[in-house]
Design a protein around this motif. Structure first.
Motif, short mmCIF file in Angstrom:
data_model
loop_
_atom_site.label_atom_id
_atom_site.label_comp_id
_atom_site.label_asym_id
_atom_site.label_seq_id
_atom_site.Cartn_x
_atom_site.Cartn_y
_atom_site.Cartn_z
N CYS A 77 -5.77 -3.27 1.25
CA CYS A 77 -4.60 -3.21 2.13
C CYS A 77 -4.94 -3.90 3.44
N CYS A 130 -4.58 -0.70 6.37
CA CYS A 130 -5.50 0.45 6.44
C CYS A 130 -6.85 0.16 5.77
N CYS A 163 0.18 3.42 3.38
CA CYS A 163 0.55 3.05 4.75
C CYS A 163 1.66 2.01 4.84
N CYS A 167 0.84 -1.20 0.00
CA CYS A 167 0.00 0.00 0.00
C CYS A 167 0.88 1.26 0.00
ZN LIG Z 1 -2.70 0.74 3.58
#
Ligand SMILES: [Zn+2]
Length: 242
Positions: free
Chosen positions: A209, A212, A179, A176
């Motif tokens: 993800c 997150c 994050c 991701c």
């Molecule tokens: Zn993420």
């Protein structure tokens, strides 16, 4: 006993020196013997950027102590780090962190961390510190670090891959960019309330993800993203995805 030694820095290491010392031998004096690492950093060159050091023509260890009259020649670090390519980027390198993540490389980026925090996490987790702040690289806790020179994220990626072996670790679009979490494919039904209805109707493959929860799909931006990743992986590549 006071000492005087002569220093000479090669190529791009001169960028770290004060202008009068660049491109020439210069002498420094100090009251007691000191390690080569401390001496080199005292004139502005982070130890992570120094490669081979020669004292009176023989290769020397960074921790060895100076002797009065030494002639010290310092070459740039040209060897690649042989540790896993895991990174922590400073507050100025958010775009670089996202680009590394798009390649599937693990890069922490937290603007709330100060220099001490970045150095500590780097040491604790075996991460290579990426920074445009040479003082951060001079911290004793930093054993692996790279001074990033360019302001362009594309060039910054090349600065990293020159110093770190990333072959075998690059897995585009598996991490991701927001994050640093892992992203993986997910059932279409599981994202029905997380994406716009038109997107849900038009696309069949979605990923999420694991950290997150952000949902990804191959939208209109996909071709641009693929070209960018292809040029990061192979700069001579004109846009053919892997
Ligand atoms: Zn993420």
């Amino acid at each position: 006993m006071a000492q005087s030694v002569t220093l000479c820095f090669i190529d791009e290491l001169n960028d770290f020196l004060k202008p009068p010392s660049r491109g020439r031998d210069f002498t420094v004096s100090f009251p007691e013997p000191r390690s080569l690492k401390d001496l080199i950093e005292s004139v502005g060159v982070p130890h992570t950027e120094a490669g081979s050091v020669f004292v009176n023509g023989s290769m020397a260890d960074m921790e060895s102590l100076t002797v009065d009259g030494d002639m010290i020649r310092v070459c740039p670090q040209r060897d690649k780090y042989l540790i896993a390519p895991r990174f922590i980027a400073d507050v100025h390198l958010g775009r670089l962190a996202r680009r590394l993540r798009l390649l599937g490389l693990d890069c922490l980026f937290n603007p709330a961390l100060d220099d001490a925090g970045i150095a500590a996490i780097g040491a604790l987790e075996g991460r290579i510190v990426l920074t445009r702040d040479r003082r951060l690289l001079m911290r004793r806790a930093v054993t692996h670090g790279i001074f990033i020179r360019s302001g362009s994220a594309g060039e910054q990626i090349r600065e990293v891959t020159l110093r770190v072996e990333t072959d075998g670790f690059i897995a585009p679009l598996t991490r991701c960019p927001v994050c640093n979490g892992r992203i993986s494919g997910t059932g279409r039904e599981s994202v029905i309330d997380k994406v716009p209805p038109k997107t849900y109707a038009y696309y069949s493959d979605f990923s999420t993800c694991g950290e997150c929860g952000k949902v990804y799909w191959r939208g209109a931006h996909w071709t641009r993203l693929e070209k960018m990743i292809a040029s990061d992986v192979c700069p001579s590549n004109s846009g053919i995805f892997l």
